[in-house]
Design a protein around this motif. Structure first.
Motif, PDB file in Angstrom:
ATOM      1  N   TYR A 123      -6.063  10.587  17.347  1.00 24.65           N
ATOM      2  CA  TYR A 123      -7.469  10.776  17.726  1.00 24.65           C
ATOM      3  C   TYR A 123      -7.594  11.045  19.225  1.00 24.65           C
ATOM      4  N   ARG A 124      -6.794  10.327  20.008  1.00 26.93           N
ATOM      5  CA  ARG A 124      -6.801  10.526  21.454  1.00 26.93           C
ATOM      6  C   ARG A 124      -6.316  11.929  21.811  1.00 26.93           C
ATOM      7  N   GLU A 125      -5.348  12.430  21.037  1.00 29.09           N
ATOM      8  CA  GLU A 125      -4.796  13.759  21.286  1.00 29.09           C
ATOM      9  C   GLU A 125      -5.749  14.858  20.836  1.00 29.09           C
ATOM     10  N   ARG A 126      -6.286  14.725  19.608  1.00 31.38           N
ATOM     11  CA  ARG A 126      -7.127  15.785  19.035  1.00 31.38           C
ATOM     12  C   ARG A 126      -8.581  15.674  19.487  1.00 31.38           C
ATOM     13  N   ARG A 127      -9.037  14.443  19.723  1.00 31.98           N
ATOM     14  CA  ARG A 127     -10.415  14.175  20.151  1.00 31.98           C
ATOM     15  C   ARG A 127     -11.451  14.719  19.161  1.00 31.98           C
ATOM     16  N   THR A 128     -11.093  14.621  17.898  1.00 32.64           N
ATOM     17  CA  THR A 128     -12.014  15.014  16.839  1.00 32.64           C
ATOM     18  C   THR A 128     -11.610  14.272  15.573  1.00 32.64           C
ATOM     19  N   PRO A 129     -12.558  13.867  14.726  1.00 32.46           N
ATOM     20  CA  PRO A 129     -12.197  13.178  13.479  1.00 32.46           C
ATOM     21  C   PRO A 129     -11.397  14.085  12.557  1.00 32.46           C
ATOM     22  N   LEU A 130     -10.484  13.483  11.813  1.00 30.57           N
ATOM     23  CA  LEU A 130      -9.705  14.189  10.807  1.00 30.57           C
ATOM     24  C   LEU A 130      -9.896  13.475   9.468  1.00 30.57           C
ATOM     25  N   ASP A 131      -9.358  14.047   8.420  1.00 27.93           N
ATOM     26  CA  ASP A 131      -9.380  13.398   7.111  1.00 27.93           C
ATOM     27  C   ASP A 131      -8.219  12.390   7.097  1.00 27.93           C
ATOM     28  N   TRP A 132      -8.525  11.160   7.527  1.00 29.88           N
ATOM     29  CA  TRP A 132      -7.455  10.182   7.714  1.00 29.88           C
ATOM     30  C   TRP A 132      -6.797   9.804   6.392  1.00 29.88           C
ATOM     31  N   SER A 133      -7.553   9.746   5.312  1.00 30.98           N
ATOM     32  CA  SER A 133      -6.964   9.400   4.021  1.00 30.98           C
ATOM     33  C   SER A 133      -5.986  10.471   3.549  1.00 30.98           C
ATOM     34  N   ARG A 134      -6.298  11.707   3.859  1.00 31.79           N
ATOM     35  CA  ARG A 134      -5.383  12.786   3.492  1.00 31.79           C
ATOM     36  C   ARG A 134      -4.166  12.782   4.405  1.00 31.79           C
ATOM     37  N   ARG A 135      -4.395  12.475   5.675  1.00 29.36           N
ATOM     38  CA  ARG A 135      -3.293  12.471   6.642  1.00 29.36           C
ATOM     39  C   ARG A 135      -2.369  11.281   6.403  1.00 29.36           C
ATOM     40  N   PHE A 136      -2.948  10.132   6.002  1.00 30.92           N
ATOM     41  CA  PHE A 136      -2.162   8.919   5.769  1.00 30.92           C
ATOM     42  C   PHE A 136      -2.485   8.383   4.370  1.00 30.92           C
ATOM     43  N   PRO A 137      -1.986   9.048   3.330  1.00 34.56           N
ATOM     44  CA  PRO A 137      -2.324   8.644   1.958  1.00 34.56           C
ATOM     45  C   PRO A 137      -1.885   7.208   1.668  1.00 34.56           C
ATOM     46  N   GLY A 138      -2.799   6.451   1.088  1.00 31.88           N
ATOM     47  CA  GLY A 138      -2.479   5.072   0.725  1.00 31.88           C
ATOM     48  C   GLY A 138      -2.522   4.075   1.860  1.00 31.88           C
ATOM     49  N   PHE A 139      -2.963   4.508   3.057  1.00 36.34           N
ATOM     50  CA  PHE A 139      -2.971   3.569   4.177  1.00 36.34           C
ATOM     51  C   PHE A 139      -4.049   2.511   3.982  1.00 36.34           C
ATOM     52  N   GLY A 140      -3.870   1.387   4.640  1.00 36.20           N
ATOM     53  CA  GLY A 140      -4.776   0.258   4.467  1.00 36.20           C
ATOM     54  C   GLY A 140      -3.997  -0.968   4.021  1.00 36.20           C
ATOM     55  N   ASN A 141      -4.698  -2.090   3.898  1.00 36.33           N
ATOM     56  CA  ASN A 141      -4.033  -3.359   3.612  1.00 36.33           C
ATOM     57  C   ASN A 141      -4.182  -3.850   2.176  1.00 36.33           C
ATOM     58  N   VAL A 146       3.964  -7.421   1.926  1.00 33.48           N
ATOM     59  CA  VAL A 146       4.479  -7.908   3.210  1.00 33.48           C
ATOM     60  C   VAL A 146       5.601  -8.889   2.932  1.00 33.48           C
ATOM     61  N   GLY A 147       6.750  -8.650   3.547  1.00 33.92           N
ATOM     62  CA  GLY A 147       7.895  -9.531   3.383  1.00 33.92           C
ATOM     63  C   GLY A 147       8.124 -10.367   4.620  1.00 33.92           C
ATOM     64  N   VAL A 148       8.142 -11.677   4.458  1.00 34.02           N
ATOM     65  CA  VAL A 148       8.391 -12.614   5.555  1.00 34.02           C
ATOM     66  C   VAL A 148       9.813 -13.144   5.422  1.00 34.02           C
ATOM     67  N   VAL A 149      10.594 -12.976   6.477  1.00 32.43           N
ATOM     68  CA  VAL A 149      11.983 -13.413   6.466  1.00 32.43           C
ATOM     69  C   VAL A 149      12.092 -14.697   7.280  1.00 32.43           C
ATOM     70  N   ASP A 166      -5.889  -9.547   0.834  1.00 29.92           N
ATOM     71  CA  ASP A 166      -5.438  -9.085  -0.481  1.00 29.92           C
ATOM     72  C   ASP A 166      -4.081  -8.408  -0.358  1.00 29.92           C
ATOM     73  N   LEU A 167      -3.076  -9.216  -0.046  1.00 31.68           N
ATOM     74  CA  LEU A 167      -1.718  -8.717   0.140  1.00 31.68           C
ATOM     75  C   LEU A 167      -0.789  -9.383  -0.872  1.00 31.68           C
ATOM     76  N   ASP A 168       0.301  -8.712  -1.189  1.00 28.14           N
ATOM     77  CA  ASP A 168       1.360  -9.314  -1.998  1.00 28.14           C
ATOM     78  C   ASP A 168       2.427  -9.813  -1.033  1.00 28.14           C
ATOM     79  N   GLY A 185       2.313 -19.579  -0.830  1.00 28.79           N
ATOM     80  CA  GLY A 185       1.544 -18.387  -1.177  1.00 28.79           C
ATOM     81  C   GLY A 185       2.373 -17.139  -1.332  1.00 28.79           C
ATOM     82  N   ALA A 186       3.702 -17.286  -1.482  1.00 29.43           N
ATOM     83  CA  ALA A 186       4.579 -16.122  -1.550  1.00 29.43           C
ATOM     84  C   ALA A 186       5.501 -16.215  -2.762  1.00 29.43           C
ATOM     85  N   ARG A 187       6.103 -15.091  -3.103  1.00 34.20           N
ATOM     86  CA  ARG A 187       7.115 -15.049  -4.159  1.00 34.20           C
ATOM     87  C   ARG A 187       8.493 -15.009  -3.516  1.00 34.20           C
ATOM     88  N   HIS A 188       9.359 -15.915  -3.932  1.00 33.34           N
ATOM     89  CA  HIS A 188      10.685 -16.003  -3.337  1.00 33.34           C
ATOM     90  C   HIS A 188      11.602 -14.922  -3.909  1.00 33.34           C
TER      91      HIS A 188
END
Length: 323
Positions: A123-141, A146-149, A166-168, A185-188
């Motif tokens: 966004y800083r580079e382009r300085r215009t909105p893009l279709d973020w879902s298309r650019r980053f398919p499936g992004f979000g939480n 999430v794996g904790v070691v 809402d994480l696994d 709260g995790a699966r071993h």
């Protein structure tokens, strides 16, 4: 402790509380115990970063010493076998220091899945909105893995802070079983399975001989394309050359607060890669967060003076598998 740490940890209000419990000279900081004339009368040591090693020679000059309250995390740097043989009571503020590390980690995890750094840079580079879902398919939480070691103090706090989302959550730790992981709260799962299944892998294991380069070239290769590795534990857990190669390829992302060596060479690509956030060991207590460590240490001093056991006692047997 080092004098600068004394000044940061004990502002005037901290000294007022401390001097209400114990006989102490607020102007005196013992940075060299080999040259410390008052050791013979000391019953309680309040230590922090920069504390000299408490070896047999030092203890021989401190016959009245009964306890150590460490206003920082790990005691491995100064509490020696001689202290345990003496039967000293030892307390640490590791639990207090775990809080900001966990907070940093959770922020890194949530930002990584949301691709905040990538989108912000674009966004800083382009300085215009893009279709973020298309650019980053499936992004979000939502329903990301999430794996904790490591179910360390920090690892457990990270799991606690992640539970409302809402994480696994997966956990790999050879000292924790499936039932204990479920209570957190995790699966071993085994480590390789965790690495291969996670969108974000977060390291919270102690720096031990058996954990050195836990994330080597083979294990890093198991990470999903686009996955993120977060390390707020110890630099020795990750093989730096292998991580650098993976990051340079652009296949994975990384949020790295600790490295091996602790300061990377100026020519390291990790400083400038767009898929790497490199910070200078700032996840732990700094600035106003030091007050939490101070309060924890003062609470322990108060407990000691009232004849109560330490709330955050360190036990020698546990050090073999802890930081």
């Amino acid at each position: 402790m080092g004098r600068r740490h004394r000044d940061a940890l004990f502002p005037p209000e901290g000294w007022r509380r401390l001097t209400s419990y114990v006989d102490i000279d607020p102007d005196h900081v013992a940075e060299d115990l080999a040259q410390e004339p008052s050791l013979a009368e000391v019953e309680l040591l309040i230590t922090s970063w920069g504390c000299p090693v408490l070896d047999e020679e030092v203890l021989a000059r401190a016959p009245a010493l009964k306890a150590v309250v460490h206003a920082a995390g790990s005691v491995k740097h100064h509490v020696t076998r001689a202290c345990w043989d003496r039967g000293l009571a030892v307390s640490s503020a590791a639990a207090a220091n775990a809080v900001p590390v966990a907070e940093y980690t959770v922020a890194a995890i949530l930002f990584a899945n949301k691709r905040v750094l990538d989108i912000g840079a674009l966004y800083r580079e382009r300085r215009t909105p893009l279709d973020w879902s298309r650019r980053f398919p499936g992004f979000g939480n939502y329903r990301r893995t999430v794996g904790v070691v490591g179910a360390s103090l920090v690892g457990r706090k990270v799991l606690e802070l992640l539970r409302p989302h809402d994480l696994d959550l997966l956990l790999a730790d050879p000292h924790v079983d499936a039932e204990q992981a479920a209570a957190l709260g995790a699966r071993h799962v085994e480590l390789d399975e965790l690495v291969a299944a996670s969108d974000v892998v977060s390291l919270h294991a102690p720096a031990l001989a058996e954990t050195r380069h836990l994330m080597d070239a083979r294990r890093l290769s198991l990470l999903r394309d686009g996955a993120t590795l977060v390390n707020t534990a110890r630099g020795s857990l990750v093989a730096t050359e292998a991580l650098t190669a993976e990051a340079v390829s652009g296949r994975i992302h990384a949020v790295i607060d600790v490295t091996e060596p602790e300061v990377l060479p100026p020519a390291s690509p990790l400083y400038s890669l767009p898929n790497v956030l490199l910070t200078p060991h700032i996840a732990g207590s700094l600035g106003g967060e030091l007050r939490r460590i101070t309060e924890s240490a003062l609470d322990e001093v108060e407990r000691y003076c009232s004849g109560q056991p330490f709330r955050y006692a360190v036990h020698h047997a546990a050090l073999a598998t802890s930081a």
